[in-house]
Design an enzyme around this catalytic site. Structure first.
Site, PDB file in Angstrom:
ATOM      1  N   ILE A  36      -2.967 -36.239  15.560  1.00 18.95           N
ATOM      2  CA  ILE A  36      -3.871 -35.792  16.456  1.00 18.95           C
ATOM      3  C   ILE A  36      -4.408 -36.106  17.555  1.00 18.95           C
ATOM      4  CG2 ILE A  36      -6.533 -35.814  15.486  1.00 18.95           C
ATOM      5  CD1 ILE A  36      -5.894 -36.169  12.601  1.00 18.95           C
ATOM      6  N   SER A  37      -4.382 -35.344  18.782  1.00 20.24           N
ATOM      7  CA  SER A  37      -4.361 -36.101  19.616  1.00 20.24           C
ATOM      8  C   SER A  37      -4.722 -34.812  20.997  1.00 20.24           C
ATOM      9  CB  SER A  37      -3.550 -37.171  20.633  1.00 20.24           C
ATOM     10  OG  SER A  37      -2.283 -36.407  20.989  1.00 20.24           O
ATOM     11  N   ARG A  58      -1.751 -41.916  40.371  1.00 26.20           N
ATOM     12  CA  ARG A  58      -2.239 -43.293  40.227  1.00 26.20           C
ATOM     13  C   ARG A  58      -4.020 -43.876  41.168  1.00 26.20           C
ATOM     14  NH1 ARG A  58       2.691 -46.454  41.794  1.00 26.20           N
ATOM     15  NH2 ARG A  58       2.199 -46.014  44.097  1.00 26.20           N
ATOM     16  N   GLU A  94      -2.014 -41.657  28.482  1.00 29.15           N
ATOM     17  CA  GLU A  94      -0.830 -41.553  29.386  1.00 29.15           C
ATOM     18  C   GLU A  94      -0.681 -39.907  29.330  1.00 29.15           C
ATOM     19  OE1 GLU A  94       2.795 -42.949  29.113  1.00 29.15           O
ATOM     20  OE2 GLU A  94       2.536 -44.751  30.031  1.00 29.15           O
ATOM     21  N   GLU A 101       0.483 -52.295  29.275  1.00 29.36           N
ATOM     22  CA  GLU A 101       1.755 -52.254  28.614  1.00 29.36           C
ATOM     23  C   GLU A 101       2.726 -53.173  29.953  1.00 29.36           C
ATOM     24  OE1 GLU A 101       2.730 -48.495  25.533  1.00 29.36           O
ATOM     25  OE2 GLU A 101       3.283 -48.622  27.144  1.00 29.36           O
TER      26      GLU A 101
END
EC number: 2.4.1.-
Length: 555
Positions: free
Chosen positions: A138-139, A222, A176, A275
């Protein structure tokens, strides 16, 4: 970890559980984790006023593909929620304490489970949690993005389950989602998720927990991504970057850290490494830690989280869980522990920060301009998913779909077929153009049901045969009941009146509000080529059942 260590770890778990049972779930104080707040582009301890630097690690157990395949759907979730399992989290907390971390990043939790014991145990050791609102199934899908009622309900359930914990540091609304220049159009959906999650927190009497985004470090996107999430009326509260530029014994100058630090100098919200820990060299020396928390970077970056605690097939772990469910320390663990112990960033107090200068104004950031093939994220965002509106479709549509479960490939197949027969613009969502159909915020089943109902009406249906042969396709008897002028669904019905069928005499009946599954033939490839009437077959039993319902026998 040897048997003696495993024994002591088990004793720690047992003692903590006994304390919980004797004192209740609130037996552990949260005094060691006062809420962290954001002022300008810094995190601050809400009680001491000291700047807070994230010194953390990713913490998520995954099920292997083999495990999921062999289970044949037996697991409640495709992930493991360690924060809902005291046996796991209490086993690991002593090792997390040894590492010297103050924050865990957790990628998915089960909001139906209790997290009291683990969250309180983490708090007792001064540890906070950064939590992703999504879960693997679920994304927001970067290739076919949607911000719909199903995903929003997931986000709200996590917020409701976790917001009472003072050591809940923040939520990630996405990870991401845009990861290169080919899917920048997915970012408006994440930004809408940030908007609605923040609004939900604000109106639900929850503590004001910040909501941010975690991005990758793609060279082409970015800069635009960083600007996009702090421009316009909707802004992220913080920004995380999954950073893997520093490998082995690199340096501040050769790794790219110097360039990234310069680029984010003056960024208006807290920025940190969500991360880090390139594994091209094993064991990882984690020499980037000294740079991240050193003078050159700590004025810009608010710390970071090493990836990750558990060793898996990708070989990023610092511990390995053995066959006895004990913890074996890997060489990476010792290196990270040593580097974290040396890290001592020189921060600033909230008072000093406010005295030195006014916090950076987020409003001053200009949104990136659209450039075809380079940046295609429109400033116009999807609307907040409307659960009531979408629920009305379940009431008024004649043909209805229930989830296909493991047969998820059917969604694409059926959408492809139906949208070749009817106009699907009302369910399309285009992050490039900023155009979002009226029902694009509904669940995938509701959207598919709408298109199936259009086809049902287009072919002049005068019975209860939905034009797909599938056990998950239903004729919705509830749709036969006439709507009153006071019905909350009347406006929705009026908006689709011209594309749905008036059921005629059926509305005079008063059928049961249950749903009836029909054995209807799915059109063959030859039949799909014809735009006219499609022949459908039903069993004699189903025909009899329909006749009985129409006659009112099953009232």
């Amino acid at each position: 970890m040897n048997k003696k260590q495993n024994f002591y770890a088990a004793i720690i778990v047992a003692i903590f559980l006994c304390l919980q049972l004797s004192h209740g779930s609130s037996g552990v104080s949260f005094e060691k984790t006062p809420a962290i707040k954001i002022v300008g582009n810094k995190f601050f301890d809400s009680e001491s006023g000291e700047q807070f630097f994230i010194k953390g690690i990713a913490y998520q157990l995954q099920r292997s593909e083999e495990e999921l395949s062999n289970a044949n759907g037996a697991f409640e979730t495709s992930y493991i929620d360690a924060l809902a399992d005291p046996k796991i989290c209490l086993r690991d907390i002593p090792f997390l304490k040894m590492l010297g971390v103050n924050t865990l990043r957790v990628y998915a939790i089960d909001p139906t489970k209790s997290h009291d014991i683990c969250m309180e145990a983490l708090s007792a050791e001064g540890m906070y949690v950064l939590l992703d609102l999504s879960e693997p199934d679920i994304s927001i899908n970067r290739e076919n993005p949607s911000w719909d009622v199903h995903i929003f309900e997931r986000y709200k359930s996590v917020i409701d389950a976790m917001s009472s914990f003072p050591n809940l540091l923040g939520y990630f609304a996405g990870n991401e989602v845009t990861n290169d220049h080919t899917n920048t159009f997915a970012s408006p959906f994440v930004k809408a998720a940030i908007r609605d999650a923040k609004e939900y927190i604000s109106h639900s009497n929850h503590r004001k927990i910040p909501v941010g985004y975690s991005t990758n470090d793609d060279a082409m996107t970015r800069d635009n991504l960083a600007r996009y999430f702090v421009c316009g009326d909707v802004k992220a509260d913080f920004y995380g970057i999954n950073m893997y530029e520093w490998c082995g014994y690199s340096t501040y100058g050769t790794s790219g850290y110097r360039e990234r630090t310069k680029e984010f100098e003056g960024y208006p919200i807290p920025v940190f490494f969500s991360e880090f820990g390139c594994n091209l060299v094993r064991p990882r020396p984690f020499t980037e830690v000294s740079a991240l928390y050193g003078n050159k970077m700590s004025s810009v970056w608010s710390g970071g989280l090493a990836y990750m605690y558990f060793e898996e097939e990708n070989e990023y772990g610092v511990v390995k869980i053995n066959d006895n469910d004990g913890v074996d320390i890997l060489p990476d663990f010792k290196n990270l522990k040593k580097e974290f112990a040396k890290a001592d960033p020189k921060g600033i107090t909230e008072e000093e920060y406010l005295t030195a200068k006014e916090p950076t104004e987020v409003e001053s950031v200009e949104c990136p301009h659209i450039a075809v093939g380079v940046w295609e994220a429109n400033e116009k965002l999807p609307e907040t998913p409307d659960r009531s509106k979408c629920a009305c479709l379940d009431e008024i549509l004649p043909c209805e779909i229930v989830p296909f479960g493991a047969e998820s490939g059917k969604y694409e197949e059926y959408f492809s077929y139906l949208c070749s027969k009817v106009d699907c613009s009302d369910i399309l969502a285009n992050g490039k153009t900023g155009e979002y159909g009226e029902f694009s915020d509904c669940s995938v089943e509701q959207k598919l049901s709408l298109q199936l109902s259009k086809l049902y009406c287009k072919i002049g249906a005068n019975d209860r045969h939905c034009p797909l042969n599938d056990k998950n396709v239903y004729f919705n008897l509830e749709s036969l009941q006439p709507l009153t002028s006071e019905s909350i669904c009347k406006n929705v019905f009026d908006s689709i009146r011209n594309i749905t069928y008036n059921h005629g005499d059926y509305s005079k009946s008063n059928p049961s509000r249950s749903k009836e599954s029909l054995n209807v033939k799915y059109p063959s490839s030859e039949e799909r080529e014809n735009d006219g009437t499609i022949a459908f077959k039903t069993s004699g039993f189903v025909i009899l059942l329909i006749s009985m319902i129409a006659a009112g026998i099953l009232l």
